[in-house]
Scaffold this motif. Sequence first.
Motif, PDB file in Angstrom:
ATOM      1  N   ASP A   1      -2.362   1.259 -14.073  1.00  0.00           N
ATOM      2  CA  ASP A   1      -3.423   2.031 -13.673  1.00  0.00           C
ATOM      3  C   ASP A   1      -2.960   3.139 -12.928  1.00  0.00           C
ATOM      4  O   ASP A   1      -2.019   3.216 -11.958  1.00  0.00           O
ATOM      5  N   PRO A   2      -3.151   4.637 -13.426  1.00  0.00           N
ATOM      6  CA  PRO A   2      -2.748   5.483 -12.620  1.00  0.00           C
ATOM      7  C   PRO A   2      -2.927   5.689 -11.070  1.00  0.00           C
ATOM      8  O   PRO A   2      -2.102   6.228 -10.422  1.00  0.00           O
ATOM      9  N   GLY A   3      -4.308   5.124 -10.774  1.00  0.00           N
ATOM     10  CA  GLY A   3      -4.628   5.167  -9.393  1.00  0.00           C
ATOM     11  C   GLY A   3      -3.444   4.384  -8.469  1.00  0.00           C
ATOM     12  O   GLY A   3      -3.267   4.699  -7.312  1.00  0.00           O
ATOM     13  N   VAL A   4      -3.081   3.188  -9.172  1.00  0.00           N
ATOM     14  CA  VAL A   4      -2.098   2.292  -8.507  1.00  0.00           C
ATOM     15  C   VAL A   4      -0.688   3.200  -8.345  1.00  0.00           C
ATOM     16  O   VAL A   4      -0.091   3.123  -7.151  1.00  0.00           O
ATOM     17  N   LEU A   5      -0.332   3.949  -9.432  1.00  0.00           N
ATOM     18  CA  LEU A   5       0.641   4.725  -9.243  1.00  0.00           C
ATOM     19  C   LEU A   5       0.570   5.667  -8.133  1.00  0.00           C
ATOM     20  O   LEU A   5       1.600   5.859  -7.580  1.00  0.00           O
ATOM     21  N   THR A   6      -0.320   6.465  -8.220  1.00  0.00           N
ATOM     22  CA  THR A   6      -0.232   7.593  -6.910  1.00  0.00           C
ATOM     23  C   THR A   6      -0.495   6.514  -5.632  1.00  0.00           C
ATOM     24  O   THR A   6       0.288   7.329  -4.674  1.00  0.00           O
ATOM     25  N   GLU A   7      -0.989   5.534  -5.619  1.00  0.00           N
ATOM     26  CA  GLU A   7      -0.973   4.932  -4.236  1.00  0.00           C
ATOM     27  C   GLU A   7       0.328   4.411  -4.014  1.00  0.00           C
ATOM     28  O   GLU A   7       0.793   4.457  -2.683  1.00  0.00           O
ATOM     29  N   LEU A   8       1.156   4.171  -4.963  1.00  0.00           N
ATOM     30  CA  LEU A   8       2.712   3.349  -4.599  1.00  0.00           C
ATOM     31  C   LEU A   8       3.289   4.565  -4.220  1.00  0.00           C
ATOM     32  O   LEU A   8       4.317   4.603  -3.464  1.00  0.00           O
ATOM     33  N   ALA A   9       3.105   5.880  -5.000  1.00  0.00           N
ATOM     34  CA  ALA A   9       4.038   7.023  -4.741  1.00  0.00           C
ATOM     35  C   ALA A   9       3.702   7.529  -3.331  1.00  0.00           C
ATOM     36  O   ALA A   9       4.627   7.946  -2.650  1.00  0.00           O
ATOM     37  N   ASN A  10       2.570   7.391  -3.030  1.00  0.00           N
ATOM     38  CA  ASN A  10       2.229   7.981  -1.720  1.00  0.00           C
ATOM     39  C   ASN A  10       2.947   7.031  -0.372  1.00  0.00           C
ATOM     40  O   ASN A  10       3.442   7.693   0.489  1.00  0.00           O
ATOM     41  N   LEU A  11       2.963   5.863  -0.701  1.00  0.00           N
ATOM     42  CA  LEU A  11       3.358   4.881   0.183  1.00  0.00           C
ATOM     43  C   LEU A  11       5.121   5.029  -0.009  1.00  0.00           C
ATOM     44  O   LEU A  11       5.815   4.889   1.246  1.00  0.00           O
ATOM     45  N   CYS A  12       5.835   5.267  -0.929  1.00  0.00           N
ATOM     46  CA  CYS A  12       7.183   5.536  -1.006  1.00  0.00           C
ATOM     47  C   CYS A  12       7.461   7.010  -0.210  1.00  0.00           C
ATOM     48  O   CYS A  12       8.319   6.995   0.488  1.00  0.00           O
ATOM     49  N   ARG A  13       6.548   7.895  -0.522  1.00  0.00           N
ATOM     50  CA  ARG A  13       6.728   9.363   0.267  1.00  0.00           C
ATOM     51  C   ARG A  13       6.620   9.147   1.724  1.00  0.00           C
ATOM     52  O   ARG A  13       7.317   9.536   2.547  1.00  0.00           O
ATOM     53  N   ASP A  14       5.534   8.247   2.208  1.00  0.00           N
ATOM     54  CA  ASP A  14       5.302   8.190   3.815  1.00  0.00           C
ATOM     55  C   ASP A  14       6.127   7.072   4.363  1.00  0.00           C
ATOM     56  O   ASP A  14       5.892   6.871   5.636  1.00  0.00           O
ATOM     57  N   ALA A  15       6.995   6.270   3.377  1.00  0.00           N
ATOM     58  CA  ALA A  15       7.794   5.226   4.056  1.00  0.00           C
ATOM     59  C   ALA A  15       6.764   4.236   4.670  1.00  0.00           C
ATOM     60  O   ALA A  15       7.032   3.896   6.057  1.00  0.00           O
ATOM     61  N   GLU A  16       5.710   3.823   4.269  1.00  0.00           N
ATOM     62  CA  GLU A  16       4.776   2.435   4.751  1.00  0.00           C
ATOM     63  C   GLU A  16       4.859   1.533   3.950  1.00  0.00           C
ATOM     64  O   GLU A  16       5.136   1.545   2.759  1.00  0.00           O
ATOM     65  N   ARG A  17       4.667   0.293   4.688  1.00  0.00           N
ATOM     66  CA  ARG A  17       4.828  -1.011   4.111  1.00  0.00           C
ATOM     67  C   ARG A  17       3.872  -1.014   3.041  1.00  0.00           C
ATOM     68  O   ARG A  17       2.697  -0.636   3.121  1.00  0.00           O
ATOM     69  N   LEU A  18       3.971  -1.907   1.811  1.00  0.00           N
ATOM     70  CA  LEU A  18       2.841  -2.179   0.840  1.00  0.00           C
ATOM     71  C   LEU A  18       2.715  -3.863   0.995  1.00  0.00           C
ATOM     72  O   LEU A  18       3.732  -4.472   0.964  1.00  0.00           O
ATOM     73  N   ARG A  19       1.344  -4.133   0.854  1.00  0.00           N
ATOM     74  CA  ARG A  19       1.070  -5.465   0.654  1.00  0.00           C
ATOM     75  C   ARG A  19       0.283  -5.347  -0.673  1.00  0.00           C
ATOM     76  O   ARG A  19      -0.352  -4.852  -0.965  1.00  0.00           O
ATOM     77  N   PHE A  20       0.725  -6.579  -1.389  1.00  0.00           N
ATOM     78  CA  PHE A  20       0.105  -6.558  -2.799  1.00  0.00           C
ATOM     79  C   PHE A  20       0.176  -8.070  -3.281  1.00  0.00           C
ATOM     80  O   PHE A  20       1.071  -9.124  -2.682  1.00  0.00           O
ATOM     81  N   GLU A  21      -0.572  -8.429  -4.204  1.00  0.00           N
ATOM     82  CA  GLU A  21      -0.437  -9.700  -4.901  1.00  0.00           C
ATOM     83  C   GLU A  21       0.392  -9.181  -6.215  1.00  0.00           C
ATOM     84  O   GLU A  21      -0.002  -8.245  -7.139  1.00  0.00           O
ATOM     85  N   TYR A  22       1.270 -10.242  -6.648  1.00  0.00           N
ATOM     86  CA  TYR A  22       2.034 -10.106  -7.750  1.00  0.00           C
ATOM     87  C   TYR A  22       2.001 -11.156  -8.720  1.00  0.00           C
ATOM     88  O   TYR A  22       2.118 -12.348  -8.256  1.00  0.00           O
TER      89      TYR A  22
END
Length: 349
Positions: A139-160
């Motif tokens: 999902d491109p929306g997930v990609l952009t969300e992850l890219a923003n979190l990488c850029r802003d150095a914010e922790r990510l919570r997810f189900e894997y």
Amino acid sequence: METSARLLRLLSLLQAHREWSGADLADRLGVTARTVRRDVDRLRELGYPVNASPGTGGGYQLGAGAELPPLLLDDDEAVAVAVGLRTAAGQGIEGIGETSVRALSKLEQVLPSRLRRRVGALNAFTVPMLRGPQPNAVDPGVLTELANLCRDAERLRFEYSDHGGAASRRTVEPHRLVCSERRWYLVAWDLDRDDWRTFRVDRITPKPPHGPRFAPRTPPAEDLAAYVSRGVSTRAYASHAVVRLLVPKERAAERISPSAGVLEAEGPDSCVLRTGASSLDVMVIHVMMTGFDFEVLEPAELTEAIRTAHDRLARSLARSSARAAKSAPRTPDGAGRTPGTRSGSGAGS
């Protein structure tokens, strides 16, 4: 010209990071904090929505406004660019996938809501006709969300979901996205396992809220593409092997993808392949399917597995040849000539 160049530099900084303090911007631009405030006011006059928060912990942040800022794009052009970037990111087009995600992250940050709805509708109701099935579509929306979190150095919570379908909750410090062909990976520091991990993005389901922020760590390797390639092609498997392919690296790379093994140049006529498989028997097939002559460097057990496969194939060929000989049509005397004649002589001899 100096002021114009500084404004463009300021705009680029605001687009590249979620929030800047006035002191940091002044240091980056080589000006005073007062000049930064004046330049921010100029950007606002041009239509760029720059938000400011007061206090010691405050700073400047580029936000989404009521109108599209003057990017030299009209509404239709902005929608076309956003849809094109989403398509390129989602399909993993060679060479532009990661760049598309970064550009889309910047563009969506300032798109007004009416254009976001148009972009969302186009993506939701458009069915692409691809060359083949897309079992691992991201999902491109997930990609952009992850890219923003990488850029802003914010922790990510997810189900894997792992390869067996078992789900787990993860909390990580995201570092970079890596694209290989049509598959995306997230390199992140896993807080529960206290180590670097690589996650397939198509198996990630973000679970906001995210945060807090973190201080970026030293990455696990300078070349993250090679790091991910080793992980998905070698470390993930029980059996590992190193073989010399008797072709140049460039030719081998035409048939061996980064997800199938890591290639290292050795000379003008050979290269080294490091790869993995679920077992040595599968490894034999994997190496044979490269289509190149090769030499096993390690492990020695792989050579034995190849010898066993060779003997099995030889026996199979022998049985097939014997069967073909038995079923072949025969001449009346079984020797390829009619009765009453002898090989090498005429009828009157």
